[in-house]
Design a protein around this motif. Structure first.
Motif, PDB file in Angstrom:
ATOM      1  N   VAL A 143       0.091  -1.595  -4.442  1.00  0.00           N
ATOM      2  CA  VAL A 143      -1.278  -2.080  -4.604  1.00  0.00           C
ATOM      3  C   VAL A 143      -1.278  -3.588  -4.845  1.00  0.00           C
ATOM      4  O   VAL A 143      -0.372  -4.143  -5.474  1.00  0.00           O
ATOM      5  CB  VAL A 143      -1.987  -1.339  -5.761  1.00  0.00           C
ATOM      6  CG1 VAL A 143      -1.437  -1.756  -7.127  1.00  0.00           C
ATOM      7  CG2 VAL A 143      -3.494  -1.533  -5.700  1.00  0.00           C
ATOM      8  N   GLU A 144      -2.298  -4.244  -4.321  1.00  0.00           N
ATOM      9  CA  GLU A 144      -2.476  -5.675  -4.549  1.00  0.00           C
ATOM     10  C   GLU A 144      -2.711  -5.946  -6.039  1.00  0.00           C
ATOM     11  O   GLU A 144      -3.366  -5.153  -6.718  1.00  0.00           O
ATOM     12  CB  GLU A 144      -3.700  -6.188  -3.767  1.00  0.00           C
ATOM     13  CG  GLU A 144      -3.435  -6.520  -2.316  1.00  0.00           C
ATOM     14  CD  GLU A 144      -2.777  -7.881  -2.158  1.00  0.00           C
ATOM     15  OE1 GLU A 144      -2.710  -8.643  -3.148  1.00  0.00           O
ATOM     16  OE2 GLU A 144      -2.313  -8.187  -1.052  1.00  0.00           O
ATOM     17  N   ARG A 193       1.004  -4.567   1.063  1.00  0.00           N
ATOM     18  CA  ARG A 193       0.111  -4.409  -0.078  1.00  0.00           C
ATOM     19  C   ARG A 193      -1.260  -3.928   0.382  1.00  0.00           C
ATOM     20  O   ARG A 193      -1.721  -4.274   1.479  1.00  0.00           O
ATOM     21  CB  ARG A 193      -0.047  -5.742  -0.820  1.00  0.00           C
ATOM     22  CG  ARG A 193       1.229  -6.270  -1.448  1.00  0.00           C
ATOM     23  CD  ARG A 193       1.547  -5.561  -2.750  1.00  0.00           C
ATOM     24  NE  ARG A 193       2.731  -6.104  -3.395  1.00  0.00           N
ATOM     25  CZ  ARG A 193       3.051  -5.901  -4.663  1.00  0.00           C
ATOM     26  NH1 ARG A 193       2.267  -5.153  -5.414  1.00  0.00           N
ATOM     27  NH2 ARG A 193       4.150  -6.415  -5.173  1.00  0.00           N
ATOM     28  N   PHE A 194      -1.890  -3.145  -0.488  1.00  0.00           N
ATOM     29  CA  PHE A 194      -3.187  -2.554  -0.169  1.00  0.00           C
ATOM     30  C   PHE A 194      -4.171  -2.847  -1.304  1.00  0.00           C
ATOM     31  O   PHE A 194      -3.775  -2.950  -2.471  1.00  0.00           O
ATOM     32  CB  PHE A 194      -3.052  -1.047   0.035  1.00  0.00           C
ATOM     33  CG  PHE A 194      -2.119  -0.682   1.160  1.00  0.00           C
ATOM     34  CD1 PHE A 194      -2.601  -0.545   2.457  1.00  0.00           C
ATOM     35  CD2 PHE A 194      -0.768  -0.508   0.928  1.00  0.00           C
ATOM     36  CE1 PHE A 194      -1.738  -0.233   3.495  1.00  0.00           C
ATOM     37  CE2 PHE A 194       0.099  -0.184   1.961  1.00  0.00           C
ATOM     38  CZ  PHE A 194      -0.386  -0.055   3.248  1.00  0.00           C
ATOM     39  N   ASP A 195      -5.436  -2.971  -0.942  1.00  0.00           N
ATOM     40  CA  ASP A 195      -6.463  -3.254  -1.957  1.00  0.00           C
ATOM     41  C   ASP A 195      -6.627  -2.096  -2.939  1.00  0.00           C
ATOM     42  O   ASP A 195      -6.991  -2.309  -4.098  1.00  0.00           O
ATOM     43  CB  ASP A 195      -7.804  -3.548  -1.275  1.00  0.00           C
ATOM     44  CG  ASP A 195      -7.718  -4.764  -0.374  1.00  0.00           C
ATOM     45  OD1 ASP A 195      -7.491  -5.873  -0.907  1.00  0.00           O
ATOM     46  OD2 ASP A 195      -7.843  -4.611   0.858  1.00  0.00           O
ATOM     47  N   ALA A 196      -6.362  -0.881  -2.466  1.00  0.00           N
ATOM     48  CA  ALA A 196      -6.390   0.294  -3.339  1.00  0.00           C
ATOM     49  C   ALA A 196      -5.426   1.323  -2.781  1.00  0.00           C
ATOM     50  O   ALA A 196      -5.163   1.364  -1.573  1.00  0.00           O
ATOM     51  CB  ALA A 196      -7.796   0.881  -3.442  1.00  0.00           C
ATOM     52  N   LEU A 227     -13.727   0.354  -3.006  1.00  0.00           N
ATOM     53  CA  LEU A 227     -13.429  -0.533  -1.887  1.00  0.00           C
ATOM     54  C   LEU A 227     -14.697  -1.063  -1.232  1.00  0.00           C
ATOM     55  O   LEU A 227     -15.705  -0.347  -1.118  1.00  0.00           O
ATOM     56  CB  LEU A 227     -12.607   0.216  -0.841  1.00  0.00           C
ATOM     57  CG  LEU A 227     -11.154   0.515  -1.195  1.00  0.00           C
ATOM     58  CD1 LEU A 227     -10.603   1.568  -0.250  1.00  0.00           C
ATOM     59  CD2 LEU A 227     -10.319  -0.751  -1.155  1.00  0.00           C
ATOM     60  N   GLU A 228     -14.616  -2.283  -0.747  1.00  0.00           N
ATOM     61  CA  GLU A 228     -15.653  -2.849   0.107  1.00  0.00           C
ATOM     62  C   GLU A 228     -15.297  -2.555   1.567  1.00  0.00           C
ATOM     63  O   GLU A 228     -14.111  -2.359   1.895  1.00  0.00           O
ATOM     64  CB  GLU A 228     -15.754  -4.357  -0.104  1.00  0.00           C
ATOM     65  CG  GLU A 228     -16.155  -4.778  -1.508  1.00  0.00           C
ATOM     66  CD  GLU A 228     -17.587  -4.374  -1.844  1.00  0.00           C
ATOM     67  OE1 GLU A 228     -18.400  -4.274  -0.906  1.00  0.00           O
ATOM     68  OE2 GLU A 228     -17.873  -4.178  -3.040  1.00  0.00           O
ATOM     69  N   GLN A 235     -11.795  -3.433   3.560  1.00  0.00           N
ATOM     70  CA  GLN A 235     -10.619  -3.514   2.707  1.00  0.00           C
ATOM     71  C   GLN A 235      -9.633  -2.395   3.044  1.00  0.00           C
ATOM     72  O   GLN A 235      -9.996  -1.377   3.619  1.00  0.00           O
ATOM     73  CB  GLN A 235     -11.017  -3.448   1.228  1.00  0.00           C
ATOM     74  CG  GLN A 235     -11.688  -4.723   0.727  1.00  0.00           C
ATOM     75  CD  GLN A 235     -11.877  -4.723  -0.775  1.00  0.00           C
ATOM     76  OE1 GLN A 235     -12.485  -3.836  -1.343  1.00  0.00           O
ATOM     77  NE2 GLN A 235     -11.356  -5.765  -1.434  1.00  0.00           N
ATOM     78  N   ARG A 236      -8.378  -2.611   2.645  1.00  0.00           N
ATOM     79  CA  ARG A 236      -7.286  -1.735   3.041  1.00  0.00           C
ATOM     80  C   ARG A 236      -7.009  -0.687   1.955  1.00  0.00           C
ATOM     81  O   ARG A 236      -6.751  -1.035   0.805  1.00  0.00           O
ATOM     82  CB  ARG A 236      -6.029  -2.568   3.304  1.00  0.00           C
ATOM     83  CG  ARG A 236      -6.093  -3.402   4.574  1.00  0.00           C
ATOM     84  CD  ARG A 236      -5.192  -4.630   4.501  1.00  0.00           C
ATOM     85  NE  ARG A 236      -3.825  -4.315   4.126  1.00  0.00           N
ATOM     86  CZ  ARG A 236      -2.857  -3.973   4.982  1.00  0.00           C
ATOM     87  NH1 ARG A 236      -3.135  -3.881   6.278  1.00  0.00           N
ATOM     88  NH2 ARG A 236      -1.630  -3.742   4.568  1.00  0.00           N
ATOM     89  N   GLY A 273      -5.864  -4.870  -7.899  1.00  0.00           N
ATOM     90  CA  GLY A 273      -6.413  -3.722  -7.179  1.00  0.00           C
ATOM     91  C   GLY A 273      -6.525  -2.480  -8.046  1.00  0.00           C
ATOM     92  O   GLY A 273      -6.427  -2.539  -9.282  1.00  0.00           O
TER      93      GLY A 273
END
Length: 339
Positions: free
Chosen positions: A247-248, A226-229, A165-166, A169-170, A251
């Motif tokens: 997850v996105e 939705r989540f980035d990870a 993750l950056e 990010q979620r 992702g």
């Protein structure tokens, strides 16, 4: 010395056993703290998979989350280790196969696992023999309780690293137990927006007490989000599929929890969403980074410790009996020096 020994399903006792002797390249550690986790409870109940595959058998001396002070060094071990507080890697590879020489000793087919696999005695004892190559030194700011949390923290550290993750990010962590909460803490220290999902209101309430205000129940409220990870740190057989749902596209889903029964994931959904799925086994490679996080104060996992008890109380803990005054914190530590 005194050691906690599981002799069969639901049977355990504190025994007087011969203290370890430091072999070639080994040290002997005086154990200050040892953690109890779900794997240990499975050994006590008889549900541990290794008991069925022959990779472990009773009697078992458990304990793979630990911290202590080096009191003896064997031939070939650097005497500079004497007097140092350390923890260490659970996974002890053979050292000569392609996996070991390639830096993947935790996947060695012939590995020993401290307190778990191939009869290597664990840390629920006054003393523990460990190969010096597996040691992780602990700085003065990392006390025995923190030291015993480095191994579970190393698992969480690797899971967060795999999530890639950056900042900002979620991340969703499914399963607010010890590993899940440590992953949440580690990700928050890296600047991620952390959400937690669990089954019980009690566990989520505890998560909120740690400052994680974005909490969800797995059976409601998450639809359409939705989540980035997503890190699946639960033991629920439906959680891997849920992670994929949430997850996105593009992702990453990280699997570190293990269900007692097979989990089903529709790989068509994985492929068509271009999702990266990663499995994480063990803290190997994550111990140094976790120690640095604890030493710097960016992650303080001590609120996760509900109590520290003696070896004589270990059987009750493994059976799931908790005193009401311990509250909802998930981790129990053992101090083998307590009477």
């Amino acid at each position: 010395m005194r050691a906690f020994v599981i002799t069969g399903p639901g049977r355990a006792e504190v025994q007087e056993v011969e203290p370890p002797v430091a072999g070639e390249g080994e040290v002997v550690v005086e154990v200050e703290r040892a953690g109890v986790c779900g794997t240990d409870m499975e050994f006590y109940s008889g549900a541990m998979t290794y008991l069925r595959t022959g990779e472990a058998r009773y009697p078992v001396r458990i304990g793979h989350e630990w911290a202590g002070v080096v009191r003896e060094t064997g031939p070939g071990a650097d005497p500079a280790w004497l007097g140092r507080r350390v923890t260490g890697d659970t996974m002890l590879g053979c050292g000569s196969c392609a996996r070991c020489t390639g830096g993947r000793q935790h996947l060695c087919a012939d590995r020993h696992e401290i307190g778990i696999r191939n009869g290597r005695p664990g840390a629920l004892a006054e003393r523990l023999a460990v190969p010096a190559r597996a040691l992780q030194p602990l700085p003065g700011s990392v006390d025995p309780a923190l030291g015993a949390l480095v191994e579970p923290g190393g698992n969480a550290f690797r899971a967060v690293h795999a999530a890639a993750l950056e900042p900002g990010q979620r991340l969703l962590v499914i399963g607010p137990g010890t590993i899940g909460l440590l992953a949440a803490m580690t990700a928050a220290a890296r600047g991620a927006e952390v959400h937690l999902a669990g089954v019980t209101g009690r566990s989520l309430e505890f998560a909120r007490s740690l400052g994680f205000t974005r909490t969800w129940t797995v059976d409601g409220g998450l639809a359409g989000t939705r989540f980035d990870a997503v890190i699946d740190a639960s033991t629920g057989p439906g959680s891997p599929a849920l992670a994929l749902d949430l997850v996105e596209p593009g992702g990453r889903v990280v699997f570190i929890g293990l269900s007692a029964e097979p989990s089903l994931v529709d790989t068509r959904r994985l492929v068509l969403a271009d999702v990266t799925a990663v499995g994480v086994l063990s803290a190997s490679g994550g111990l140094a980074g976790t120690t640095e996080l604890y030493a710097s104060g960016r992650v303080d996992p001590r609120p996760l410790v509900a109590a520290t008890v003696s070896l004589d109380e270990a059987a009750a803990v493994l059976a799931g009996r908790r005193r009401p005054e311990w509250g909802a914190a998930p981790k129990i530590l053992i101090d083998p020096r307590l009477p």
